[in-house]
Design a protein around this motif. Structure first.
Motif, PDB file in Angstrom:
ATOM      1  N   GLU A   1      -4.387  10.014  -8.311  1.00  0.00           N
ATOM      2  CA  GLU A   1      -3.587  10.352  -7.134  1.00  0.00           C
ATOM      3  C   GLU A   1      -4.437  10.907  -5.995  1.00  0.00           C
ATOM      4  O   GLU A   1      -4.103  10.749  -4.808  1.00  0.00           O
ATOM      5  CB  GLU A   1      -2.491  11.369  -7.503  1.00  0.00           C
ATOM      6  N   PHE A   2      -5.575  11.532  -6.337  1.00  0.00           N
ATOM      7  CA  PHE A   2      -6.458  12.083  -5.307  1.00  0.00           C
ATOM      8  C   PHE A   2      -7.207  10.981  -4.552  1.00  0.00           C
ATOM      9  O   PHE A   2      -7.813  11.226  -3.512  1.00  0.00           O
ATOM     10  CB  PHE A   2      -7.443  13.066  -5.928  1.00  0.00           C
ATOM     11  N   ASP A   3      -7.180   9.755  -5.100  1.00  0.00           N
ATOM     12  CA  ASP A   3      -7.744   8.593  -4.404  1.00  0.00           C
ATOM     13  C   ASP A   3      -6.660   7.782  -3.701  1.00  0.00           C
ATOM     14  O   ASP A   3      -6.839   7.340  -2.564  1.00  0.00           O
ATOM     15  CB  ASP A   3      -8.481   7.683  -5.395  1.00  0.00           C
ATOM     16  N   LEU A   4      -5.526   7.588  -4.389  1.00  0.00           N
ATOM     17  CA  LEU A   4      -4.483   6.712  -3.872  1.00  0.00           C
ATOM     18  C   LEU A   4      -3.769   7.291  -2.657  1.00  0.00           C
ATOM     19  O   LEU A   4      -3.502   6.573  -1.683  1.00  0.00           O
ATOM     20  CB  LEU A   4      -3.462   6.404  -4.972  1.00  0.00           C
ATOM     21  N   LEU A   5      -3.430   8.571  -2.690  1.00  0.00           N
ATOM     22  CA  LEU A   5      -2.658   9.155  -1.600  1.00  0.00           C
ATOM     23  C   LEU A   5      -3.415   9.162  -0.269  1.00  0.00           C
ATOM     24  O   LEU A   5      -2.843   8.807   0.770  1.00  0.00           O
ATOM     25  CB  LEU A   5      -2.181  10.548  -1.978  1.00  0.00           C
ATOM     26  N   PRO A   6      -4.698   9.554  -0.246  1.00  0.00           N
ATOM     27  CA  PRO A   6      -5.437   9.434   1.017  1.00  0.00           C
ATOM     28  C   PRO A   6      -5.483   8.002   1.538  1.00  0.00           C
ATOM     29  O   PRO A   6      -5.443   7.767   2.750  1.00  0.00           O
ATOM     30  CB  PRO A   6      -6.836   9.945   0.658  1.00  0.00           C
ATOM     31  N   ARG A   7      -5.554   7.030   0.629  1.00  0.00           N
ATOM     32  CA  ARG A   7      -5.562   5.629   1.026  1.00  0.00           C
ATOM     33  C   ARG A   7      -4.222   5.219   1.651  1.00  0.00           C
ATOM     34  O   ARG A   7      -4.172   4.450   2.611  1.00  0.00           O
ATOM     35  CB  ARG A   7      -5.861   4.753  -0.195  1.00  0.00           C
ATOM     36  N   LEU A   8      -3.125   5.759   1.127  1.00  0.00           N
ATOM     37  CA  LEU A   8      -1.809   5.470   1.695  1.00  0.00           C
ATOM     38  C   LEU A   8      -1.713   5.990   3.124  1.00  0.00           C
ATOM     39  O   LEU A   8      -1.126   5.341   4.004  1.00  0.00           O
ATOM     40  CB  LEU A   8      -0.706   6.089   0.831  1.00  0.00           C
ATOM     41  N   PHE A   9      -2.300   7.153   3.371  1.00  0.00           N
ATOM     42  CA  PHE A   9      -2.295   7.697   4.726  1.00  0.00           C
ATOM     43  C   PHE A   9      -3.215   6.893   5.647  1.00  0.00           C
ATOM     44  O   PHE A   9      -2.890   6.610   6.795  1.00  0.00           O
ATOM     45  CB  PHE A   9      -2.717   9.167   4.706  1.00  0.00           C
ATOM     46  N   GLU A  10      -4.368   6.546   5.123  1.00  0.00           N
ATOM     47  CA  GLU A  10      -5.363   5.809   5.916  1.00  0.00           C
ATOM     48  C   GLU A  10      -4.809   4.483   6.427  1.00  0.00           C
ATOM     49  O   GLU A  10      -5.072   4.073   7.562  1.00  0.00           O
ATOM     50  CB  GLU A  10      -6.606   5.577   5.057  1.00  0.00           C
ATOM     51  N   THR A  11      -4.051   3.799   5.589  1.00  0.00           N
ATOM     52  CA  THR A  11      -3.521   2.478   5.939  1.00  0.00           C
ATOM     53  C   THR A  11      -2.159   2.540   6.616  1.00  0.00           C
ATOM     54  O   THR A  11      -1.658   1.518   7.103  1.00  0.00           O
ATOM     55  CB  THR A  11      -3.390   1.614   4.675  1.00  0.00           C
ATOM     56  N   GLY A  12      -1.525   3.704   6.631  1.00  0.00           N
ATOM     57  CA  GLY A  12      -0.184   3.822   7.190  1.00  0.00           C
ATOM     58  C   GLY A  12       0.907   3.455   6.208  1.00  0.00           C
ATOM     59  O   GLY A  12       2.096   3.509   6.546  1.00  0.00           O
ATOM     60  N   ALA A  13       0.546   3.110   4.982  1.00  0.00           N
ATOM     61  CA  ALA A  13       1.543   2.715   3.985  1.00  0.00           C
ATOM     62  C   ALA A  13       2.427   3.875   3.571  1.00  0.00           C
ATOM     63  O   ALA A  13       3.540   3.665   3.074  1.00  0.00           O
ATOM     64  CB  ALA A  13       0.846   2.126   2.749  1.00  0.00           C
ATOM     65  N   ILE A  14       1.973   5.104   3.781  1.00  0.00           N
ATOM     66  CA  ILE A  14       2.759   6.270   3.390  1.00  0.00           C
ATOM     67  C   ILE A  14       4.087   6.304   4.134  1.00  0.00           C
ATOM     68  O   ILE A  14       5.092   6.820   3.642  1.00  0.00           O
ATOM     69  CB  ILE A  14       1.962   7.582   3.635  1.00  0.00           C
ATOM     70  N   CYS A  15       4.119   5.743   5.360  1.00  0.00           N
ATOM     71  CA  CYS A  15       5.344   5.749   6.163  1.00  0.00           C
ATOM     72  C   CYS A  15       6.417   4.824   5.593  1.00  0.00           C
ATOM     73  O   CYS A  15       7.561   4.870   6.029  1.00  0.00           O
ATOM     74  CB  CYS A  15       5.039   5.362   7.607  1.00  0.00           C
TER      75      CYS A  15
END
Length: 514
Positions: free
Chosen positions: A449-463
């Motif tokens: 999760e410490f790798d995946l979540l920053p990646r979600l923010f980086e790509t905008g997928a978190i939105c």
């Protein structure tokens, strides 16, 4: 000769006066019956009802965009006749007439407008438009109710692109009575509406989340105004009227709340309000996390308990690190998550091949037999368990993924080591769901999760994610050995707490999971 010429004129005047008097009697009789008493017309009464009239309405055939067609009355049966003469019908027509009068005053519709009423079973709104002088009006529904409503059984409305100046949806119909999927109906409304044309809807979107969810469906339109008005009966005492206008020549681009079209995004304010209403985080590290975190489930404030999700296009549950079907999909999500009677598409992402077979017989679940990762590459999948034991969910260790290192052999790990294909989870998410969808995610990925979540923010997928149930892995106290911490993970509880706090600070509704 003069008296002879004046006699026909005298008789003609008498005849005209008699005819005018007869017309006056009919008009007074009609006004008394309908306006004063509200009673239905009898066959012997001097009054009119819609089935006795012919209206000029928009063409009904596919490809008809500018021509009109006179549709005469047809035999609609006793129930249809009773409907047209009922108090409820008359009340509804009067209500919509008042609504349209206001819209005319505001300049959203005029006498020359070509108008469409969607998902209208009875056509009261169509008749109201005609009564105020907007004759080029027609309604569509799965079952025709001529001459006001034509049949539209297919997924595509029977009209060309850019046909109508004004489209109306009353009575919260897009969600409550629509025969086609909500996103498809919205797409057809936007297709058939002219650029700079207006779409007006009456919806039950009361909270900020449902209101913005509704607006997100119309990505080629802009909000002009919104107001609350009283409905015409007790079933809808207060409804929200939304006025949208179709934009001219603009490409549809997914943007964040600040208007940016880059990958990174900002979570809108209405989602941040939900975060502020969520349950408090557990600030102090629990001595018995396996008990404390499990009990914390009863404190969780689900998004679906705080907001209406009716106006979402699709409903999706993504279980990252799903393990067996009964681990969380069957035991928790299917039985306990409050779904507001919505059917969810379920995706199970699992790297351990020991659980693949059971998913073959699970309907409504799509298995992704890969490891969720930050890019597409081959990974090591390590499972710490005794290979001699029978593989069961409770006996089998939790798998952990690691990048493949050529210098490290599989024999250096005391357990089961397999190679698994990892995929860019953020990019997959962006290709699978949209901002119009309602997306719930559970993530249990053994420290990744410490790798995946920053990646979600980086790509905008978190939105694209509305709600996350996250198990954060750290060197917790062990159940088997009091006073000892797990050596499997390097992160501390404080780092996990920082992760949860940072997510909520950025407007992500995340819950502590176990």
């Amino acid at each position: 000769m003069e008296p002879t010429a004046g006699k026909p004129n005298f008789l003609r005047n008498i005849l005209v006066k008699v005819l005018l008097f007869g017309v006056l009697i009919i008009v007074v009789r009609f006004a008394y019956i309908v306006t004063i008493t509200g009673e239905s017309c009898k066959l012997g009464d001097f009054c009119f009802s819609p089935e006795n009239l012919s209206f000029v309405i928009a063409g009904t055939g596919a490809g008809v965009s500018t021509s009109n067609k006179a549709v005469g009355s047809t035999s609609t049966g006793t129930s249809q006749s009773d409907l047209y003469r009922s108090k409820d019908w008359i009340k509804a027509v009067h209500f919509y007439s008042d609504v349209f009068h206001d819209l005319v005053s505001d300049g959203y519709i005029s006498a020359i407008s070509k108008t469409l009423c969607v998902e209208t079973p009875r056509g009261e709104d169509v008749l109201a438009l005609k009564e105020i002088g907007i004759l080029d009006s027609i309604g569509v529904y799965k079952k025709a109710s001529k001459p006001l409503v034509i049949s539209s059984k297919e997924n595509r409305l029977p009209f060309d692109e850019n046909t109508f100046d004004f489209i109306f949806s009353g009575g919260d119909r897009l969600d409550k009575t629509a025969q086609r999927p909500l996103d498809l109906t919205v797409s057809e409304i936007q297709r058939t509406l002219k650029p700079e044309g207006f779409f007006v809807a009456h919806v039950s979107a009361k909270d900020a989340y449902s209101f913005n969810s509704y607006l997100d469906l119309f990505n080629s339109c802009k909000l002009i105004k919104s107001r609350d008005i009283e409905g015409y009966d007790s079933s809808m005492p207060l409804i929200r009227e939304i006025v949208l206008q179709k934009k001219v020549g603009s490409e549809i681009v997914i943007r964040d709340s600040d208007g940016n079209s880059a990958n990174s995004c900002s979570v809108p304010g209405y989602k941040r309000d939900l975060v502020r209403n969520a349950e408090a985080l557990i600030m102090e590290e629990p001595l018995k996390p396996w008990i404390t975190l499990k009990r914390n489930i009863k404190n969780v404030k689900y998004l679906t308990a705080m907001a209406d999700i009716s106006f979402k296009s699709r409903y999706v549950y993504v279980d990252v690190g799903a393990r067996s079907y009964g681990s969380s999909i069957g035991s928790w999500f299917k039985k306990q998550y409050p779904k507001q009677n919505r059917t969810f598409d379920v995706y199970a992402i699992e790297a351990d091949k020991a659980f693949y077979e059971e998913y073959r017989v699970k309907k409504g679940v799509t298995l992704l037999p890969y490891a969720a990762w930050v890019r597409n590459e081959t990974l090591r999948f390590e499972i710490n368990h005794d290979p001699g034991k029978e593989v069961k969910e409770k006996a089998r260790g939790m798998g952990r993924i690691q990048p493949v290192k050529p210098s490290v052999s599989s024999g250096s790990f005391n357990g089961e080591v397999n190679e698994i294909e990892g995929f860019d989870f953020a990019e997959w998410l962006k290709s699978t769901v949209t901002e119009k969808d309602f997306v719930v995610m559970k993530m249990d990925v053994e420290g990744t999760e410490f790798d995946l979540l920053p990646r979600l923010f980086e790509t905008g997928a978190i939105c694209l994610v509305d709600e996350i149930f996250l198990e954060c892995h750290y060197n917790r106290w062990q159940r088997c050995c009091p006073g000892q911490r797990s050596s499997k993970y390097e992160k501390t509880y404080g780092q996990c707490l920082d992760l949860f706090t940072s997510l909520r600070d950025r407007g992500v509704l995340v819950h502590q999971w176990w």
